[in-house]
Scaffold this motif. Structure first.
Motif, mmCIF file in Angstrom:
data_model
loop_
_atom_site.group_PDB
_atom_site.id
_atom_site.type_symbol
_atom_site.label_atom_id
_atom_site.label_comp_id
_atom_site.label_asym_id
_atom_site.label_seq_id
_atom_site.Cartn_x
_atom_site.Cartn_y
_atom_site.Cartn_z
ATOM 1 N N MET A 1 73.136 -35.895 -60.134
ATOM 2 C CA MET A 1 72.226 -35.205 -61.020
ATOM 3 C C MET A 1 72.610 -35.518 -62.464
ATOM 4 O O MET A 1 73.781 -35.578 -62.796
ATOM 5 N N HIS A 2 71.591 -35.692 -63.275
ATOM 6 C CA HIS A 2 71.827 -35.864 -64.702
ATOM 7 C C HIS A 2 70.653 -35.275 -65.484
ATOM 8 O O HIS A 2 69.592 -35.017 -64.931
ATOM 9 N N ILE A 3 70.855 -35.076 -66.770
ATOM 10 C CA ILE A 3 69.872 -34.462 -67.646
ATOM 11 C C ILE A 3 69.389 -35.518 -68.633
ATOM 12 O O ILE A 3 70.196 -36.244 -69.218
ATOM 13 N N ARG A 4 68.071 -35.573 -68.805
ATOM 14 C CA ARG A 4 67.474 -36.497 -69.771
ATOM 15 C C ARG A 4 66.249 -35.830 -70.395
ATOM 16 O O ARG A 4 65.731 -34.848 -69.862
ATOM 17 N N PRO A 5 65.757 -36.369 -71.518
ATOM 18 C CA PRO A 5 64.539 -35.815 -72.110
ATOM 19 C C PRO A 5 63.331 -36.003 -71.182
ATOM 20 O O PRO A 5 63.209 -37.023 -70.491
ATOM 21 N N ILE A 6 62.459 -35.022 -71.189
ATOM 22 C CA ILE A 6 61.210 -35.094 -70.420
ATOM 23 C C ILE A 6 60.260 -36.053 -71.135
ATOM 24 O O ILE A 6 60.194 -36.091 -72.358
ATOM 25 N N THR A 7 59.500 -36.812 -70.333
ATOM 26 C CA THR A 7 58.448 -37.681 -70.866
ATOM 27 C C THR A 7 57.114 -37.272 -70.236
ATOM 28 O O THR A 7 57.077 -36.525 -69.249
ATOM 29 N N ALA A 8 56.044 -37.814 -70.774
ATOM 30 C CA ALA A 8 54.708 -37.541 -70.236
ATOM 31 C C ALA A 8 54.614 -37.953 -68.758
ATOM 32 O O ALA A 8 53.912 -37.305 -67.976
ATOM 33 N N ALA A 9 55.337 -38.986 -68.378
ATOM 34 C CA ALA A 9 55.302 -39.462 -66.990
ATOM 35 C C ALA A 9 55.871 -38.443 -66.002
ATOM 36 O O ALA A 9 55.619 -38.535 -64.800
ATOM 37 N N ASP A 10 56.602 -37.455 -66.490
ATOM 38 C CA ASP A 10 57.195 -36.425 -65.630
ATOM 39 C C ASP A 10 56.236 -35.285 -65.312
ATOM 40 O O ASP A 10 56.547 -34.421 -64.502
ATOM 41 N N HIS A 11 55.087 -35.264 -65.940
ATOM 42 C CA HIS A 11 54.177 -34.121 -65.849
ATOM 43 C C HIS A 11 53.828 -33.732 -64.413
ATOM 44 O O HIS A 11 53.957 -32.569 -64.033
ATOM 45 N N ALA A 12 53.375 -34.669 -63.604
ATOM 46 C CA ALA A 12 52.932 -34.348 -62.236
ATOM 47 C C ALA A 12 54.070 -33.738 -61.418
ATOM 48 O O ALA A 12 53.866 -32.743 -60.701
ATOM 49 N N ALA A 13 55.254 -34.285 -61.528
ATOM 50 C CA ALA A 13 56.402 -33.747 -60.775
ATOM 51 C C ALA A 13 56.761 -32.351 -61.267
ATOM 52 O O ALA A 13 57.113 -31.473 -60.459
ATOM 53 N N LEU A 14 56.644 -32.108 -62.561
ATOM 54 C CA LEU A 14 56.968 -30.783 -63.093
ATOM 55 C C LEU A 14 55.929 -29.747 -62.680
ATOM 56 O O LEU A 14 56.288 -28.613 -62.351
ATOM 57 N N ILE A 15 54.666 -30.129 -62.679
ATOM 58 C CA ILE A 15 53.627 -29.202 -62.209
ATOM 59 C C ILE A 15 53.928 -28.776 -60.777
ATOM 60 O O ILE A 15 53.843 -27.590 -60.435
ATOM 61 N N GLN A 16 54.291 -29.719 -59.938
ATOM 62 C CA GLN A 16 54.643 -29.384 -58.542
ATOM 63 C C GLN A 16 55.839 -28.443 -58.491
ATOM 64 O O GLN A 16 55.842 -27.470 -57.733
ATOM 65 N N LEU A 17 56.858 -28.730 -59.278
ATOM 66 C CA LEU A 17 58.051 -27.889 -59.330
ATOM 67 C C LEU A 17 57.693 -26.477 -59.785
ATOM 68 O O LEU A 17 58.120 -25.487 -59.175
ATOM 69 N N TRP A 18 56.917 -26.356 -60.842
ATOM 70 C CA TRP A 18 56.534 -25.037 -61.362
ATOM 71 C C TRP A 18 55.707 -24.259 -60.347
ATOM 72 O O TRP A 18 55.888 -23.060 -60.188
ATOM 73 N N ARG A 19 54.805 -24.942 -59.665
ATOM 74 C CA ARG A 19 53.932 -24.249 -58.707
ATOM 75 C C ARG A 19 54.705 -23.710 -57.512
ATOM 76 O O ARG A 19 54.300 -22.717 -56.923
ATOM 77 N N ARG A 20 55.782 -24.336 -57.146
ATOM 78 C CA ARG A 20 56.549 -23.844 -55.988
ATOM 79 C C ARG A 20 57.687 -22.898 -56.389
ATOM 80 O O ARG A 20 58.466 -22.469 -55.534
ATOM 81 N N THR A 21 57.772 -22.571 -57.680
ATOM 82 C CA THR A 21 58.841 -21.709 -58.176
ATOM 83 C C THR A 21 58.303 -20.319 -58.488
ATOM 84 O O THR A 21 57.490 -20.159 -59.396
ATOM 85 N N PRO A 22 58.752 -19.303 -57.725
ATOM 86 C CA PRO A 22 58.339 -17.932 -58.047
ATOM 87 C C PRO A 22 58.765 -17.553 -59.464
ATOM 88 O O PRO A 22 59.831 -17.954 -59.929
ATOM 89 N N GLY A 23 57.898 -16.805 -60.146
ATOM 90 C CA GLY A 23 58.219 -16.360 -61.493
ATOM 91 C C GLY A 23 57.755 -17.310 -62.580
ATOM 92 O O GLY A 23 57.916 -17.017 -63.756
ATOM 93 N N ILE A 24 57.185 -18.454 -62.213
ATOM 94 C CA ILE A 24 56.626 -19.394 -63.188
ATOM 95 C C ILE A 24 55.112 -19.374 -63.022
ATOM 96 O O ILE A 24 54.610 -19.530 -61.911
ATOM 97 N N ARG A 25 54.416 -19.172 -64.114
ATOM 98 C CA ARG A 25 52.953 -19.219 -64.101
ATOM 99 C C ARG A 25 52.496 -20.536 -64.713
ATOM 100 O O ARG A 25 52.874 -20.855 -65.839
ATOM 101 N N VAL A 26 51.692 -21.267 -63.980
ATOM 102 C CA VAL A 26 51.113 -22.500 -64.497
ATOM 103 C C VAL A 26 49.749 -22.144 -65.086
ATOM 104 O O VAL A 26 48.919 -21.538 -64.418
ATOM 105 N N ARG A 27 49.566 -22.510 -66.335
ATOM 106 C CA ARG A 27 48.344 -22.152 -67.069
ATOM 107 C C ARG A 27 47.716 -23.411 -67.666
ATOM 108 O O ARG A 27 48.292 -24.500 -67.593
ATOM 109 N N ALA A 28 46.592 -23.213 -68.307
ATOM 110 C CA ALA A 28 45.889 -24.341 -68.934
ATOM 111 C C ALA A 28 46.781 -25.073 -69.935
ATOM 112 O O ALA A 28 46.686 -26.292 -70.088
ATOM 113 N N GLU A 29 47.676 -24.344 -70.592
ATOM 114 C CA GLU A 29 48.568 -24.958 -71.574
ATOM 115 C C GLU A 29 49.564 -25.924 -70.933
ATOM 116 O O GLU A 29 50.225 -26.691 -71.632
ATOM 117 N N ASP A 30 49.672 -25.864 -69.613
ATOM 118 C CA ASP A 30 50.575 -26.768 -68.906
ATOM 119 C C ASP A 30 49.884 -28.041 -68.431
ATOM 120 O O ASP A 30 50.528 -28.912 -67.854
#
Length: 140
Positions: A1-30
């Motif tokens: 595991m390592h940490i790097r800056p997020i890029t636009a190409a990460d968007h789809a994977a992050l949306i999936q991560l947020w949607r499967r995480t309780p306590g995170i609301r995905v909104r139009a701003e995302d």
């Protein structure tokens, strides 16, 4: 595991991560366009936790207004929890903000996210603000 800056190409994977995480609301701003705008206004601040195969294991969106930092969507995926990755994302975000002269930050945590509330209550130097109320608009 390592940490790097997020890029636009990460968007789809992050949306999936947020949607499967309780306590995170995905909104139009995302959605992709505002997400990319946020990254452009806050270059190299938002962080992705990535495994050796390049898969998203966690993230933290980080921005600032010139005076205060704002942290959103701190998530570590279930298989990677309990290993200190949320703290590592937080420390790296605060380090990057400090390089810009930003020493005070805020995070907004939903009341319906008990794990997130517990995480922030345990973080040294962070406290619940009882003296303010947050008002939001949808822009309508």
């Amino acid at each position: 595991m390592h940490i790097r800056p997020i890029t636009a190409a990460d968007h789809a994977a992050l949306i999936q991560l947020w949607r499967r995480t309780p306590g995170i609301r995905v909104r139009a701003e995302d959605e992709l366009e505002p997400f990319c705008g946020y990254l452009q206004r806050n270059p190299d601040l938002s962080l992705l936790l990535e495994d050796d195969q390049g898969r998203a294991g966690g993230c933290l969106l980080v921005g600032h207004d010139g005076r205060r930092g704002y942290l959103q969507h701190l998530v570590v995926d279930l298989p990677f929890r309990g290993q200190g990755w949320a703290r590592a994302l937080l420390q790296e975000a605060l380090r990057r903000l400090a390089l810009l002269g930003i020493r005070k930050s805020h995070v907004f945590v939903l009341e319906e996210a008990p794990e997130a509330l517990a995480f922030w209550q345990m973080q040294r130097g962070w406290s619940v603000r009882e003296d303010i109320r947050v008002y939001s608009t949808t822009g309508d």
